[in-house]
Design a protein around this motif. Structure first.
Motif, PDB file in Angstrom:
ATOM      1  N   VAL A  15       0.839  -1.197   0.000  1.00  0.00           N
ATOM      2  CA  VAL A  15       0.000   0.000   0.000  1.00  0.00           C
ATOM      3  C   VAL A  15       0.878   1.252   0.000  1.00  0.00           C
ATOM      4  O   VAL A  15       0.575   2.246  -0.676  1.00  0.00           O
ATOM      5  N   ALA A  16       1.980   1.194   0.737  1.00  0.00           N
ATOM      6  CA  ALA A  16       2.907   2.325   0.757  1.00  0.00           C
ATOM      7  C   ALA A  16       3.512   2.552  -0.626  1.00  0.00           C
ATOM      8  O   ALA A  16       3.651   3.695  -1.082  1.00  0.00           O
ATOM      9  N   ARG A  17       3.881   1.474  -1.304  1.00  0.00           N
ATOM     10  CA  ARG A  17       4.431   1.620  -2.660  1.00  0.00           C
ATOM     11  C   ARG A  17       3.400   2.230  -3.601  1.00  0.00           C
ATOM     12  O   ARG A  17       3.726   3.079  -4.433  1.00  0.00           O
ATOM     13  N   GLU A  18       2.144   1.772  -3.479  1.00  0.00           N
ATOM     14  CA  GLU A  18       1.094   2.325  -4.338  1.00  0.00           C
ATOM     15  C   GLU A  18       0.856   3.802  -4.033  1.00  0.00           C
ATOM     16  O   GLU A  18       0.604   4.593  -4.946  1.00  0.00           O
ATOM     17  N   ALA A  19       0.958   4.171  -2.764  1.00  0.00           N
ATOM     18  CA  ALA A  19       0.752   5.574  -2.394  1.00  0.00           C
ATOM     19  C   ALA A  19       1.844   6.448  -2.999  1.00  0.00           C
ATOM     20  O   ALA A  19       1.567   7.531  -3.526  1.00  0.00           O
ATOM     21  N   GLY A 285      -1.479  20.320   3.427  1.00  0.00           N
ATOM     22  CA  GLY A 285      -1.488  19.433   2.261  1.00  0.00           C
ATOM     23  C   GLY A 285      -2.438  18.282   2.492  1.00  0.00           C
ATOM     24  O   GLY A 285      -3.533  18.458   3.026  1.00  0.00           O
ATOM     25  N   GLU A 286      -1.998  17.098   2.130  1.00  0.00           N
ATOM     26  CA  GLU A 286      -2.821  15.906   2.333  1.00  0.00           C
ATOM     27  C   GLU A 286      -1.925  14.773   2.793  1.00  0.00           C
ATOM     28  O   GLU A 286      -0.926  14.451   2.145  1.00  0.00           O
ATOM     29  N   LEU A 287      -2.273  14.183   3.929  1.00  0.00           N
ATOM     30  CA  LEU A 287      -1.531  13.046   4.457  1.00  0.00           C
ATOM     31  C   LEU A 287      -2.193  11.766   3.973  1.00  0.00           C
ATOM     32  O   LEU A 287      -3.324  11.456   4.334  1.00  0.00           O
ATOM     33  N   LEU A 288      -1.498  11.023   3.120  1.00  0.00           N
ATOM     34  CA  LEU A 288      -2.056   9.797   2.544  1.00  0.00           C
ATOM     35  C   LEU A 288      -1.816   8.583   3.418  1.00  0.00           C
ATOM     36  O   LEU A 288      -2.601   7.639   3.410  1.00  0.00           O
ATOM     37  N   LEU A 289      -0.711   8.609   4.155  1.00  0.00           N
ATOM     38  CA  LEU A 289      -0.354   7.413   4.907  1.00  0.00           C
ATOM     39  C   LEU A 289       0.566   7.810   6.057  1.00  0.00           C
ATOM     40  O   LEU A 289       1.448   8.653   5.902  1.00  0.00           O
ATOM     41  N   HIS A 290       0.340   7.208   7.226  1.00  0.00           N
ATOM     42  CA  HIS A 290       1.191   7.455   8.390  1.00  0.00           C
ATOM     43  C   HIS A 290       1.419   6.141   9.100  1.00  0.00           C
ATOM     44  O   HIS A 290       0.559   5.646   9.809  1.00  0.00           O
ATOM     45  N   ILE A 302       3.588   9.601   4.008  1.00  0.00           N
ATOM     46  CA  ILE A 302       3.454   9.815   2.568  1.00  0.00           C
ATOM     47  C   ILE A 302       2.304  10.787   2.364  1.00  0.00           C
ATOM     48  O   ILE A 302       1.228  10.620   2.947  1.00  0.00           O
ATOM     49  N   GLY A 303       2.521  11.806   1.566  1.00  0.00           N
ATOM     50  CA  GLY A 303       1.462  12.775   1.336  1.00  0.00           C
ATOM     51  C   GLY A 303       1.820  13.771   0.259  1.00  0.00           C
ATOM     52  O   GLY A 303       2.705  13.537  -0.568  1.00  0.00           O
ATOM     53  N   GLU A 304       1.126  14.903   0.269  1.00  0.00           N
ATOM     54  CA  GLU A 304       1.343  15.969  -0.706  1.00  0.00           C
ATOM     55  C   GLU A 304       1.383  17.301   0.021  1.00  0.00           C
ATOM     56  O   GLU A 304       0.648  17.526   0.989  1.00  0.00           O
ATOM     57  N   LEU A 305       2.264  18.171  -0.453  1.00  0.00           N
ATOM     58  CA  LEU A 305       2.347  19.535   0.055  1.00  0.00           C
ATOM     59  C   LEU A 305       2.286  20.463  -1.146  1.00  0.00           C
ATOM     60  O   LEU A 305       3.224  20.479  -1.966  1.00  0.00           O
ATOM     61  N   GLY A 306       1.198  21.195  -1.294  1.00  0.00           N
ATOM     62  CA  GLY A 306       1.044  22.029  -2.483  1.00  0.00           C
ATOM     63  C   GLY A 306       1.064  21.165  -3.730  1.00  0.00           C
ATOM     64  O   GLY A 306       0.337  20.171  -3.829  1.00  0.00           O
ATOM     65  N   ASP A 307       1.922  21.525  -4.693  1.00  0.00           N
ATOM     66  CA  ASP A 307       2.029  20.740  -5.924  1.00  0.00           C
ATOM     67  C   ASP A 307       3.150  19.712  -5.837  1.00  0.00           C
ATOM     68  O   ASP A 307       3.501  19.078  -6.842  1.00  0.00           O
ATOM     69  N   SER A 308       3.731  19.548  -4.686  1.00  0.00           N
ATOM     70  CA  SER A 308       4.869  18.646  -4.520  1.00  0.00           C
ATOM     71  C   SER A 308       4.460  17.392  -3.771  1.00  0.00           C
ATOM     72  O   SER A 308       3.571  17.403  -2.919  1.00  0.00           O
ATOM     73  N   ALA A 309       5.148  16.301  -4.106  1.00  0.00           N
ATOM     74  CA  ALA A 309       4.987  15.068  -3.340  1.00  0.00           C
ATOM     75  C   ALA A 309       5.804  15.176  -2.059  1.00  0.00           C
ATOM     76  O   ALA A 309       6.775  15.917  -1.979  1.00  0.00           O
TER      77      ALA A 309
END
Length: 637
Positions: A15-19, A285-290, A302-309
């Motif tokens: 799941v982490a790899r997919e994220a 941003g968005e936190l996808l995985l912790h 794993i997440g996103e900050l603005g337009d950056s991974a």
């Protein structure tokens, strides 16, 4: 009520790899000069807009002719052709070849009008009239067909043809083809920019002054991960330390997100009240995985900050590098359009049994060593993920499935190397650190030495993993070994220059309130000290415990052989356990207490290994090494 973030729902590694795969790391394409394009990856197809070559040209030195005029020519019955001129490479032909005529031509020259073949010069003979200075004709002794020894226009690349496709990595041969097409710049995939932010008030950049008394440590992760980023095809950009301040952490992370394709942080990802970085990601941003069900490296973000991974790595160096190599480096390579290195894994047999049953994927740091036959053996490296030296002892990781209870001795495993450049050491030595040993190892090719102390060195040798153990002092255990040789060294008390406390011997430590720095229990020199204390106790009819209790600092031992001396040099101690050579090197005084042997003891199964044989040879001939060190004397078996 606690505000800690708990790892209750750890994500599966897949799941982490997919994220991470769902994140957009790919940078925009760019155009670069051809001279700077080596190693880059084409962003789009390149079509030829001209023929290569752009003209019919001779592929040999000889004579341009009409092929049909040579039919029937051979050694016994050559055919004569009138010479009508010469054509050189790089010049436009000013002659035309007709029936029965030939033009001398150089390799690469443009074929003259009328000619369609070239006869090699070796199959001809020039004919000169008696009253002429230059040949007027040529005898051809070999028939050629139209097109023989001629490279027609477009033979290499035809105009309109697909020359190179997108995703092609530009090596010297592709650069050559692009040059032939006349291109001076090419569109290439952009290099992903990776921002690296290390967090923690205790971190200091290498090169800056370190205050150990404040608990400061040098920043390992920034440079380790930056090197991994560059190796994976990215461009690393280091940012200042964020410390543990929320506002500064937020500012730096957002700045990096604005400037980079991927932001990597290390530290501040675990479940403690001060580790607030996940809050920045959640709020800005968005936190996808912790949290990932993997050891080491559970606290991963794993997440996103603005337009950056964004990916948050653990703070411990080995954990950070392991997680980076396993999850992040493949994503960077994909964004850079670089293939996974073909040499990034090796297979070997487990050198000993390793138990494991924790119900989550284990990325076991592993070292490599070869046996006498050159077969690769794999052993676990387990100093705790906070030990920086594990970075150089571990060569890669072995992925152990969650349901695996143990890896058996001799079981074949696959090691995912930290770098394609990793190779097994030619010699794996463990045991007592020593300045003479360091000089000996300098003379070998790619040795590895682990300074674990004499006792631990012998223990590891009993497990048959290392090639040799270096043992100092009265340390012994029932281990079958082969003695390769050794030396003696003078040991005693290192004291400040001038010996201001007038320390005269061991009795001063017992009878006076002097600050003393000892060595750890695994050190051979510590065993020599303990033997001397035992002798003093017998002399005084006292217990050894009474004497050791009287020595201020006896119970706390340092690992490094220079550590006690350096504590003395800093003014933190009146005396330290050490070597005459160390005191001399640091400009300190020395109170001798005795000499002790240092022996190099080999694994009986490895004595014919090349690295062991080379060390044994150096031991026999290295008298210059021991002569250069005060208190040392060369000894052989």
């Amino acid at each position: 009520m606690s505000d800690r973030k708990q790892f209750r729902d750890l994500a599966d590694p897949e799941v982490a790899r997919e994220a991470i795969a769902s994140l957009d790391l790919a940078p925009d394409s760019e155009t670069v000069p051809l001279a700077e394009a080596r190693g880059r990856v084409l962003a789009e197809r390149i079509d030829a807009d001209l023929d290569v070559p752009g003209f019919d040209r001779a592929s040999v030195d000889g004579y341009a002719v009409r092929g049909r005029d040579t039919f029937g020519a051979d050694e016994a019955d050559p055919i004569e052709f009138d010479l009508v001129g010469t054509v050189h490479a790089g010049t436009e032909p000013d002659v035309e070849v007709g029936a029965g005529e030939a033009a001398e031509i150089s390799t690469g020259a443009v074929m003259p009008a009328g000619a369609d073949a070239v006869v090699m010069v070796e199959r001809t003979e020039e004919l000169t009239d008696a009253d002429a200075e230059t040949p007027s004709a040529v005898a051809v002794r070999n028939a050629v067909a139209p097109g023989d020894n001629v490279m027609l226009a477009g033979t290499d690349v035809a105009a309109g043809a697909r020359a190179l496709g997108p995703g092609t990595r530009l090596t010297p041969r592709e650069i050559g083809l692009l040059s032939a097409l006349g291109l001076d710049e090419v569109p290439v995939r952009g290099t992903p920019t990776i921002g690296i932010v290390s967090t923690g008030d205790e971190l200091v950049r290498p090169g800056e002054k370190l205050h150990s008394e404040r608990g400061e440590i040098y920043d390992v992760n920034s440079y380790t991960i930056a090197a991994g980023v560059e190796e994976a095809g990215g461009e690393a950009k280091l940012y200042p330390h964020a410390g543990d301040d929320y506002a500064e952490m937020e500012r730096l992370l957002l700045e990096a997100a604005d400037e980079c394709d991927l932001v990597l942080s290390s530290g501040s990802t675990s479940a403690s009240a001060v580790d607030v970085i996940y809050r920045v990601v959640e709020e800005r941003g968005e936190l996808l995985l912790h949290g990932v069900a993997v050891k080491p490296g559970k606290p991963m973000l794993i997440g996103e900050l603005g337009d950056s991974a964004y990916v948050g790595l653990p703070g411990y160096p080995v954990s950070a590098l392991t997680i980076f190599r396993t999850f992040v480096a493949p994503a960077i390579r994909e964004a850079a359009a670089l293939p996974e290195p073909q040499t990034a894994t090796v297979r070997g047999r487990m050198a000993r049994r390793e138990r494991y049953a924790e119900g989550r994927l284990r990325l076991m740091p592993a070292g490599l060593v070869t046996d006498a036959d050159g077969e690769t053996l794999v052993y676990p490296v387990d100093k705790g993920s906070g030990a920086t030296t594990s970075l150089v002892e571990a060569d890669g990781v072995v992925a152990v499935d969650p349901d695996t209870e143990y890896l058996g001795e001799g079981e074949e495993v696959e090691v995912q190397l930290f770098s394609p450049d990793v190779r097994a050491p030619t010699l794996l030595a463990v045991g007592e650190d020593d300045p003479a040993l360091s000089r000996l190892l300098d003379r070998l090719d790619n040795p590895r030495f682990l300074p674990v102390g004499s006792r631990e060195g012998l223990r590891r040798l009993s497990n048959t993993i290392p090639d040799v153990a270096v043992v100092a002092g009265p340390v012994d255990r029932d281990v079958e070994t082969v003695d390769l040789g050794g030396w003696t060294r003078e040991w005693g008390l290192v004291v400040p220059a001038g010996n201001p406390e007038r320390v005269d011997g061991l009795a001063d430590l017992v009878d006076r309130d002097l600050a003393f720095v000892n060595r750890g229990r695994d050190a051979g020199i510590r065993a020599s000290l303990d033997a001397a204390i035992e002798d003093l106790a017998t002399e005084r009819d006292a217990s050894r415990r009474d004497l050791t209790d009287a020595i201020r600092g006896y119970g706390v031992g340092t690992k490094g052989f220079e550590s006690p001396a350096r504590a003395v040099a800093r003014g933190n101690a009146d005396a330290g356990l050490g070597l005459h050579a160390t005191a001399d090197a640091l400009g300190l005084d020395f109170v001798p207490l005795g000499t002790e042997p240092v022996r190099v003891r080999a694994n009986p199964d490895r004595v014919e290994k090349t690295g062991v044989e080379e060390l044994a040879a150096e031991l026999e001939t290295a008298s210059d090494v021991f002569a250069s060190l005060p208190g040392y004397d060369h000894d052989t078996p």
